[in-house]
Motif scaffolding. Structure first.
Motif, PDB file in Angstrom:
ATOM      1  N   UNK A  15       0.810  -1.224   0.000  1.00 42.30           N
ATOM      2  CA  UNK A  15       0.000   0.000   0.000  1.00 42.30           C
ATOM      3  C   UNK A  15       0.844   1.275   0.000  1.00 42.30           C
ATOM      4  N   UNK A  16       2.146   1.149   0.207  1.00 43.07           N
ATOM      5  CA  UNK A  16       3.040   2.323   0.192  1.00 43.07           C
ATOM      6  C   UNK A  16       3.671   2.545  -1.180  1.00 43.07           C
ATOM      7  N   UNK A  22       7.592   7.814  -5.359  1.00 45.34           N
ATOM      8  CA  UNK A  22       7.851   9.258  -5.320  1.00 45.34           C
ATOM      9  C   UNK A  22       9.112   9.551  -4.511  1.00 45.34           C
ATOM     10  N   UNK A  23       9.242   8.921  -3.361  1.00 40.47           N
ATOM     11  CA  UNK A  23      10.411   9.151  -2.508  1.00 40.47           C
ATOM     12  C   UNK A  23      11.696   8.644  -3.164  1.00 40.47           C
ATOM     13  N   UNK A  24      11.650   7.444  -3.720  1.00 42.78           N
ATOM     14  CA  UNK A  24      12.852   6.867  -4.327  1.00 42.78           C
ATOM     15  C   UNK A  24      13.280   7.669  -5.553  1.00 42.78           C
ATOM     16  N   UNK A  25      12.311   8.136  -6.331  1.00 44.06           N
ATOM     17  CA  UNK A  25      12.635   9.002  -7.476  1.00 44.06           C
ATOM     18  C   UNK A  25      13.242  10.318  -6.976  1.00 44.06           C
ATOM     19  N   UNK A  40      13.198   1.215 -10.616  1.00 44.61           N
ATOM     20  CA  UNK A  40      12.417   1.217  -9.378  1.00 44.61           C
ATOM     21  C   UNK A  40      11.629  -0.090  -9.249  1.00 44.61           C
ATOM     22  N   UNK A  41      11.118  -0.589 -10.359  1.00 45.98           N
ATOM     23  CA  UNK A  41      10.393  -1.860 -10.340  1.00 45.98           C
ATOM     24  C   UNK A  41      11.295  -2.993  -9.858  1.00 45.98           C
ATOM     25  N   UNK A  42      12.532  -3.008 -10.329  1.00 46.55           N
ATOM     26  CA  UNK A  42      13.482  -4.047  -9.916  1.00 46.55           C
ATOM     27  C   UNK A  42      13.737  -3.973  -8.410  1.00 46.55           C
ATOM     28  N   UNK A  62       1.004  11.574  10.111  1.00 44.97           N
ATOM     29  CA  UNK A  62      -0.270  11.336  10.799  1.00 44.97           C
ATOM     30  C   UNK A  62      -1.376  10.875   9.849  1.00 44.97           C
ATOM     31  N   UNK A  63      -1.265  11.239   8.577  1.00 43.38           N
ATOM     32  CA  UNK A  63      -2.275  10.852   7.591  1.00 43.38           C
ATOM     33  C   UNK A  63      -1.975   9.477   6.982  1.00 43.38           C
ATOM     34  N   UNK A  64      -0.866   8.842   7.403  1.00 43.33           N
ATOM     35  CA  UNK A  64      -0.509   7.533   6.857  1.00 43.33           C
ATOM     36  C   UNK A  64       0.252   7.601   5.552  1.00 43.33           C
ATOM     37  N   UNK A  65       0.708   8.774   5.193  1.00 38.11           N
ATOM     38  CA  UNK A  65       1.472   8.976   3.962  1.00 38.11           C
ATOM     39  C   UNK A  65       2.948   8.757   4.250  1.00 38.11           C
ATOM     40  N   UNK A  66       3.618   7.991   3.388  1.00 40.96           N
ATOM     41  CA  UNK A  66       5.059   7.774   3.562  1.00 40.96           C
ATOM     42  C   UNK A  66       5.804   9.053   3.218  1.00 40.96           C
ATOM     43  N   UNK A  67       6.592   9.527   4.181  1.00 37.87           N
ATOM     44  CA  UNK A  67       7.348  10.765   3.989  1.00 37.87           C
ATOM     45  C   UNK A  67       8.855  10.525   4.038  1.00 37.87           C
ATOM     46  N   UNK A  68       9.259   9.298   4.292  1.00 40.27           N
ATOM     47  CA  UNK A  68      10.678   8.961   4.325  1.00 40.27           C
ATOM     48  C   UNK A  68      10.860   7.480   4.104  1.00 40.27           C
ATOM     49  N   UNK A  69      12.034   7.121   3.607  1.00 39.66           N
ATOM     50  CA  UNK A  69      12.333   5.712   3.374  1.00 39.66           C
ATOM     51  C   UNK A  69      13.752   5.393   3.799  1.00 39.66           C
ATOM     52  N   UNK A  70      13.962   4.131   4.108  1.00 42.04           N
ATOM     53  CA  UNK A  70      15.306   3.608   4.366  1.00 42.04           C
ATOM     54  C   UNK A  70      15.381   2.227   3.740  1.00 42.04           C
TER      55      UNK A  70
END
Length: 152
Positions: A15-16, A22-25, A40-42, A62-70
């Motif tokens: 679901x993310x 968007x973040x990875x790009x 990105x698909x790979x 708070x809205x459940x939107x991903x704002x960061x990644x690791x």
């Protein structure tokens, strides 16, 4: 280190996908790396392949939107006879910087490492990434090692 916000960190889940793309790009654009949707698909498939070492967590607002990644993975440290974590990528949406997302991601990654008995978290950053370096200087220590690379 304790996160100072309401940011919640979870394992990357289907679901993310849109937020992760968007973040990875954005991460690739920040480092001026040409990245295609196929790339990105790979990586997406690597993360969800139980036989691949790549893993990922995301910071949600708070809205459940991903704002960061690791993105991270285990690596063997023969000299220390232990396993460690290599943090491949850490990125926070520019609009969410200062929210505590980066700190929350690192706290969550430390907990993952403790649970798995991984000895350290290691990562690289660009010398001119001053904002990230200020954060990294606060939470970690600079090693005496230099990074080298051979393109093949």
């Amino acid at each position: 280190m304790q996160p100072k916000s309401n940011v919640h960190v979870v394992p990357l889940a289907p679901e993310h996908r849109e937020d992760w793309e968007r973040l990875f790009a954005g991460y690739a654009a920040f480092y001026k790396v040409a990245q295609t949707p196929q790339m990105r698909e790979r990586v997406w498939h690597w993360i969800f392949d139980p036989d691949h070492e790549a893993e990922a967590i995301v910071a949600l607002d708070d809205a459940g939107r991903a704002i960061g990644l690791a993105h991270y993975q285990a690596f063997a440290r023969p000299l220390g006879a232990n396993t460690a974590c290599f943090l491949n990528d850490l990125f926070v949406d520019p609009q969410a910087r200062g929210s505590g997302a980066a700190e929350a991601l690192m706290v969550a990654l430390q907990e993952i490492c403790r649970q798995r008995d991984w000895a350290v978290i290691r990562w690289l950053t660009a010398e001119d990434n001053y904002r990230a370096r200020a954060f990294y200087d606060r939470i970690g220590r600079k090693t005496p090692f230099l990074a080298y690379q051979i393109d093949v």
